[in-house]
Design a protein around this motif. Structure first.
Motif, PDB file in Angstrom:
ATOM      1  N   GLU A 103       0.835  -1.199   0.000  1.00 15.63           N
ATOM      2  CA  GLU A 103       0.000   0.000   0.000  1.00 15.63           C
ATOM      3  C   GLU A 103       0.875   1.257   0.000  1.00 15.63           C
ATOM      4  O   GLU A 103       1.831   1.355   0.774  1.00 15.63           O
ATOM      5  CB  GLU A 103      -0.923  -0.002   1.217  1.00 15.63           C
ATOM      6  N   TRP A 120      -2.845  11.226   0.635  1.00 20.58           N
ATOM      7  CA  TRP A 120      -3.823  10.143   0.707  1.00 20.58           C
ATOM      8  C   TRP A 120      -4.755  10.338   1.884  1.00 20.58           C
ATOM      9  O   TRP A 120      -4.475  11.109   2.805  1.00 20.58           O
ATOM     10  CB  TRP A 120      -3.129   8.782   0.806  1.00 20.58           C
ATOM     11  N   SER A 121      -5.857   9.624   1.811  1.00 19.55           N
ATOM     12  CA  SER A 121      -6.856   9.696   2.875  1.00 19.55           C
ATOM     13  C   SER A 121      -7.568   8.354   2.976  1.00 19.55           C
ATOM     14  O   SER A 121      -7.962   7.793   1.943  1.00 19.55           O
ATOM     15  CB  SER A 121      -7.875  10.801   2.572  1.00 19.55           C
ATOM     16  N   PRO A 122      -7.733   7.799   4.172  1.00 15.62           N
ATOM     17  CA  PRO A 122      -8.549   6.583   4.306  1.00 15.62           C
ATOM     18  C   PRO A 122      -9.948   6.841   3.754  1.00 15.62           C
ATOM     19  O   PRO A 122     -10.478   7.959   3.888  1.00 15.62           O
ATOM     20  CB  PRO A 122      -8.579   6.332   5.819  1.00 15.62           C
ATOM     21  N   TRP A 123     -10.539   5.816   3.149  1.00 19.46           N
ATOM     22  CA  TRP A 123     -11.840   6.031   2.513  1.00 19.46           C
ATOM     23  C   TRP A 123     -12.620   4.722   2.493  1.00 19.46           C
ATOM     24  O   TRP A 123     -12.047   3.661   2.264  1.00 19.46           O
ATOM     25  CB  TRP A 123     -11.654   6.534   1.082  1.00 19.46           C
ATOM     26  N   GLU A 124     -13.911   4.836   2.714  1.00 15.51           N
ATOM     27  CA  GLU A 124     -14.771   3.664   2.672  1.00 15.51           C
ATOM     28  C   GLU A 124     -15.237   3.393   1.253  1.00 15.51           C
ATOM     29  O   GLU A 124     -15.516   4.323   0.489  1.00 15.51           O
ATOM     30  CB  GLU A 124     -15.991   3.875   3.579  1.00 15.51           C
ATOM     31  N   ASP A 133     -14.067  17.859   0.013  1.00 17.28           N
ATOM     32  CA  ASP A 133     -12.980  16.886   0.181  1.00 17.28           C
ATOM     33  C   ASP A 133     -11.885  17.139  -0.845  1.00 17.28           C
ATOM     34  O   ASP A 133     -10.687  17.190  -0.513  1.00 17.28           O
ATOM     35  CB  ASP A 133     -13.511  15.456   0.016  1.00 17.28           C
ATOM     36  N   ASP A 150      -6.474   4.072  -5.641  1.00 13.02           N
ATOM     37  CA  ASP A 150      -6.603   3.693  -4.242  1.00 13.02           C
ATOM     38  C   ASP A 150      -5.210   3.392  -3.714  1.00 13.02           C
ATOM     39  O   ASP A 150      -4.205   3.685  -4.360  1.00 13.02           O
ATOM     40  CB  ASP A 150      -7.622   2.563  -4.046  1.00 13.02           C
ATOM     41  N   TYR A 151      -5.103   2.800  -2.533  1.00 12.97           N
ATOM     42  CA  TYR A 151      -3.781   2.596  -1.940  1.00 12.97           C
ATOM     43  C   TYR A 151      -2.912   1.633  -2.752  1.00 12.97           C
ATOM     44  O   TYR A 151      -1.692   1.584  -2.564  1.00 12.97           O
ATOM     45  CB  TYR A 151      -3.922   2.051  -0.514  1.00 12.97           C
ATOM     46  N   GLY A 191      -8.040   0.326   0.939  1.00 17.04           N
ATOM     47  CA  GLY A 191      -7.598   1.250   1.967  1.00 17.04           C
ATOM     48  C   GLY A 191      -8.147   2.657   1.893  1.00 17.04           C
ATOM     49  O   GLY A 191      -8.752   3.143   2.835  1.00 17.04           O
ATOM     50  N   GLY A 192      -7.932   3.337   0.786  1.00 20.24           N
ATOM     51  CA  GLY A 192      -8.359   4.719   0.703  1.00 20.24           C
ATOM     52  C   GLY A 192      -7.994   5.332  -0.627  1.00 20.24           C
ATOM     53  O   GLY A 192      -7.695   4.638  -1.598  1.00 20.24           O
ATOM     54  N   ILE A 193      -8.007   6.650  -0.673  1.00 26.46           N
ATOM     55  CA  ILE A 193      -7.771   7.410  -1.902  1.00 26.46           C
ATOM     56  C   ILE A 193      -6.359   7.999  -1.869  1.00 26.46           C
ATOM     57  O   ILE A 193      -5.921   8.551  -0.853  1.00 26.46           O
ATOM     58  CB  ILE A 193      -8.801   8.542  -2.041  1.00 26.46           C
TER      59      ILE A 193
END
Length: 309
Positions: A103, A120-124, A133, A150-151, A191-193
């Motif tokens: 990642e 980066w930012s965690p993301w659902e 954002d 993504d990650y 993981g996120g963006i």
């Protein structure tokens, strides 16, 4: 001391033998003196780890192992590691190391001077970003062209729809691209963006970025190949000075089996454009797997000699 065990996915139609995609590596590993066992990838993805590892012999108590298989999410890899322990095998790349190499947030600091600037930012999964954002990310990274992923993975085959952002300062347009990436990734969002500053790279004859993949085992260079997506017959030549700089990043990262994808920027500067855990990085179909399996079968790091090729 026993050589590491090589674990590969089983053939879905013949579950006692390796998946055809990994059969050449399994054969090369046996020729290098390694034992090979199969794991059920479908069961891994389904979370049925007991079923996934049922064909790993229990005679491997205390045995170390490498996985060479399809990409799996970090939490699933952790489950696989635990399941293998019940069969007596220990993955040489532990889950923390896997996440660090797999990642971008895990490997970015080690290669920050060699790779495009990123945030980066965690993301659902399936959560739609708002203009606010994107504006916050633009504030950190600045305007101008950028890439979103993504990650772990990008949607580079949907370049304009879900990967390339012409100007991050244009929040509505950037939001559309990022939202499309998230939608297409669906539950597979890792993981996120990640938003990366865009850097133009030299293309191959088909207009794709010309990439080289360097394979590192215990910090030593084992092999350099073209990227698996490159046309057959592609050759790569990475300067030794660049490999020395990348080697420093690999050492800083500390994961035992890593790949680094390299490309020349349009101004001629070599850059690291991706790092990955070597266990889930693909070899080109025409690549002889013997150099890689020989490196994986080698003794502990103290007995190895650093490659300068």
């Amino acid at each position: 001391m026993a050589l590491p065990l090589l674990l590969v996915p089983s053939d879905p139609l013949a579950p006692r033998v390796p998946d055809p995609h990994f059969a050449r590596e399994a054969d090369a590993a046996r020729q290098a003196g390694m034992d090979v066992a199969v794991v059920d990838h479908d069961a891994i993805i389904a979370g049925d780890i007991r079923a996934a590892v049922r064909r790993v012999p229990t005679s491997n108590v205390g045995r170390t192992a490498w996985y060479r298989g399809w990409m799996i999410h970090t939490p699933t890899y952790a489950l696989l590691a635990t399941g293998l322990q019940t069969r007596g095998a220990r993955l040489l790349t532990d889950p923390t190391m896997y996440q660090a190499a797999h990642e971008l947030p895990g490997w970015y600091d080690a290669f920050a001077d060699l790779t495009p600037t990123s945030i980066w930012s965690p993301w659902e999964a399936n959560r739609t970003p708002k203009h606010a954002d994107v504006a916050a990310w633009a504030c950190k990274l600045g305007g101008g062209p950028a890439l979103v992923k993504d990650y772990v993975k990008s949607r580079k085959h949907e370049w304009h729809e879900a990967c390339f952002i012409p100007d991050l300062a244009d929040a509505p347009a950037a939001t559309r691209v990022i939202a499309t990436m998230i939608k297409l990734q669906d539950a597979d969002l890792n993981g996120g963006i990640v938003v990366r500053r865009f850097e133009p790279f030299l293309p191959d004859d088909a207009g794709r970025t010309r990439e080289a993949r360097a394979w590192w085992v215990e910090g030593s260079l084992a092999l350099i190949t073209p990227h698996p997506d490159a046309p057959a017959g592609t050759t790569v030549n990475v300067p030794a000075a660049i490999l020395d700089a990348v080697r420093s990043g690999v050492h800083a990262l500390g994961s035992p089996f890593v790949t680094t994808d390299l490309a020349q920027r349009s101004d001629g500067v070599w850059r690291v454009i991706e790092v990955g855990d070597g266990q889930v990085s693909d070899l080109p179909a025409t690549q002889d797997p013997a150099p890689l399996t020989q490196a994986l079968s080698a003794g502990p790091p103290t007995t190895r000699h650093e490659s300068r090729s």
